[in-house]
Design an enzyme around this catalytic site. Structure first.
Site, mmCIF file in Angstrom:
data_model
loop_
_atom_site.group_PDB
_atom_site.id
_atom_site.type_symbol
_atom_site.label_atom_id
_atom_site.label_comp_id
_atom_site.label_asym_id
_atom_site.label_seq_id
_atom_site.Cartn_x
_atom_site.Cartn_y
_atom_site.Cartn_z
ATOM 1 N N ASP A 1 3.320 0.844 -7.706
ATOM 2 C CA ASP A 1 3.403 -0.494 -7.105
ATOM 3 C C ASP A 1 3.163 -0.447 -5.598
ATOM 4 O O ASP A 1 2.346 -1.181 -5.062
ATOM 5 C CB ASP A 1 4.742 -1.175 -7.442
ATOM 6 C CG ASP A 1 5.971 -0.339 -7.083
ATOM 7 O OD1 ASP A 1 5.826 0.824 -6.639
ATOM 8 O OD2 ASP A 1 7.098 -0.848 -7.251
ATOM 9 N N ASP B 1 5.480 3.843 0.098
ATOM 10 C CA ASP B 1 6.317 3.625 1.284
ATOM 11 C C ASP B 1 6.438 4.962 2.020
ATOM 12 O O ASP B 1 5.557 5.315 2.807
ATOM 13 C CB ASP B 1 7.669 3.068 0.816
ATOM 14 C CG ASP B 1 8.564 2.645 1.960
ATOM 15 O OD1 ASP B 1 8.144 2.750 3.120
ATOM 16 O OD2 ASP B 1 9.699 2.201 1.699
ATOM 17 N N SER B 2 7.469 5.750 1.731
ATOM 18 C CA SER B 2 7.581 7.066 2.378
ATOM 19 C C SER B 2 6.625 8.072 1.721
ATOM 20 O O SER B 2 6.262 9.070 2.341
ATOM 21 C CB SER B 2 9.014 7.596 2.275
ATOM 22 O OG SER B 2 9.259 8.118 0.988
ATOM 23 N N ARG C 1 11.074 -9.319 -10.057
ATOM 24 C CA ARG C 1 9.883 -8.639 -10.587
ATOM 25 C C ARG C 1 8.888 -9.613 -11.213
ATOM 26 O O ARG C 1 7.695 -9.332 -11.272
ATOM 27 C CB ARG C 1 10.283 -7.599 -11.662
ATOM 28 C CG ARG C 1 11.028 -6.388 -11.121
ATOM 29 C CD ARG C 1 11.023 -5.269 -12.174
ATOM 30 N NE ARG C 1 12.029 -4.245 -11.917
ATOM 31 C CZ ARG C 1 11.853 -3.183 -11.137
ATOM 32 N NH1 ARG C 1 10.705 -3.009 -10.515
ATOM 33 N NH2 ARG C 1 12.808 -2.297 -10.972
ATOM 34 N N ASP D 1 10.783 -5.109 -7.087
ATOM 35 C CA ASP D 1 12.109 -5.703 -7.192
ATOM 36 C C ASP D 1 12.936 -5.515 -5.931
ATOM 37 O O ASP D 1 12.646 -4.669 -5.075
ATOM 38 C CB ASP D 1 12.884 -5.035 -8.329
ATOM 39 C CG ASP D 1 13.356 -3.620 -7.961
ATOM 40 O OD1 ASP D 1 12.478 -2.795 -7.593
ATOM 41 O OD2 ASP D 1 14.564 -3.351 -7.995
HETATM 42 P P1 IMP Z 1 8.549 6.149 -1.569
HETATM 43 O O1 IMP Z 1 8.889 7.391 -2.340
HETATM 44 O O2 IMP Z 1 9.365 5.968 -0.313
HETATM 45 O O3 IMP Z 1 7.062 5.967 -1.299
HETATM 46 O O4 IMP Z 1 9.078 4.956 -2.462
HETATM 47 C C1 IMP Z 1 8.266 4.229 -3.283
HETATM 48 C C2 IMP Z 1 9.112 3.361 -4.195
HETATM 49 O O5 IMP Z 1 10.144 2.667 -3.474
HETATM 50 C C3 IMP Z 1 8.221 2.292 -4.779
HETATM 51 O O6 IMP Z 1 7.675 2.702 -6.009
HETATM 52 C C4 IMP Z 1 9.169 1.126 -4.928
HETATM 53 O O7 IMP Z 1 9.849 1.183 -6.173
HETATM 54 C C5 IMP Z 1 10.177 1.308 -3.810
HETATM 55 N N1 IMP Z 1 9.789 0.496 -2.622
HETATM 56 C C6 IMP Z 1 9.318 0.929 -1.445
HETATM 57 N N2 IMP Z 1 9.075 -0.096 -0.606
HETATM 58 C C7 IMP Z 1 9.390 -1.238 -1.292
HETATM 59 C C8 IMP Z 1 9.332 -2.649 -0.980
HETATM 60 O O8 IMP Z 1 8.931 -3.118 0.103
HETATM 61 N N3 IMP Z 1 9.751 -3.490 -1.964
HETATM 62 C C9 IMP Z 1 10.196 -3.071 -3.188
HETATM 63 N N4 IMP Z 1 10.245 -1.759 -3.520
HETATM 64 C C10 IMP Z 1 9.865 -0.854 -2.584
HETATM 65 MG MG MG Z 2 12.249 -0.293 -6.985
#
Ligand code: IMP
Ligand code: MG
Length: 190
Positions: free
Chosen positions: A116, A119-120, A181, A175
């Site tokens: 979806d 982010d990190s 969602r 979500d």
């Molecule tokens: P990462 O491992 O930090 O890249 O996290 C990714 C996951 O965190 C995504 O698959 C989402 O489920 C959740 N996430 C990160 N940013 C958002 C946001 O702005 N809204 C909703 N879910 C987020």
């Molecule tokens: Mg989530």
């Protein structure tokens, strides 16, 4: 390539929101539809031959994936992954556990991992490592949204729907505490 940001105000009468605060619509249903269609066309053109397995990361990708695969004009298979990160302290070390592991054989197939939002990038880093061990023919990532703040991404995201603002986004699969969602648009909570 990704499309530019379009902003709209939230319909105050949307009964899905039940009066809860959503600041604004960032991508409305028609912008999403147009972008998902062209992503599907990009993906169709990128995979000339071989078995393609579209692997959705649950739960966030469920709506995006279902729309996307209908715009990919070639044979493919669909499966899902459920991953869980440990608590905050563990998350920084990138510990990710597979709660549902696809039953489909990955070896020798083109794997397109559908996410979806990036982010990190920690979840993706670990998943790419795990999936790479199964010897796929190729392994690429398709994300509806990319915040472009990940500094330690080991694998580039080949297909991106939109370059997302650095805000908390909900809807179209995303979500907040399991809510929102089902919104047919992507909105900002901030
Ligand atoms: P990462 O491992 O930090 O890249 O996290 C990714 C996951 O965190 C995504 O698959 C989402 O489920 C959740 N996430 C990160 N940013 C958002 C946001 O702005 N809204 C909703 N879910 C987020
Ligand atoms: Mg989530």
């Amino acid at each position: 390539m990704s499309a530019s940001l379009t902003e709209h105000s939230v319909p105050s009468e949307d009964p899905r929101l039940d009066g809860r605060a959503v600041k604004r619509i960032v991508y409305d249903a028609s912008a999403i539809n147009a972008r998902v269609q062209s992503l599907g066309e990009e993906i169709t053109a990128a995979y000339p031959d071989g078995d393609l397995l579209v692997l959705g990361l649950l739960k966030g990708s469920f709506i995006f994936l279902s729309d996307l695969v209908r715009h990919i004009a070639r044979p493919l298979q669909v499966d899902f992954l459920v991953a869980s990160s440990y608590g905050d302290a563990m998350e920084s070390s990138g510990v990710v556990r597979l709660l549902y592991d696809p039953e489909t054989e990955l070896e020798g197939k083109h794997i397109l991992l559908v996410e979806d939002i990036v982010d990190s990038g920690r979840t993706l880093n670990r998943l790419i490592e795990l999936l790479g061990e199964r010897k796929p023919k190729s392994l690429e990532i398709c994300a509806l949204l990319h915040k472009h703040i990940a500094t330690e991404l080991h694998h580039p995201t080949r297909f991106i729907g939109f370059d997302a603002p650095h805000e908390f986004l909900v809807g179209y699969g995303l979500d907040h505490a399991e809510n929102f969602r089902h919104l047919p648009y992507v909105a900002s909570l901030q």
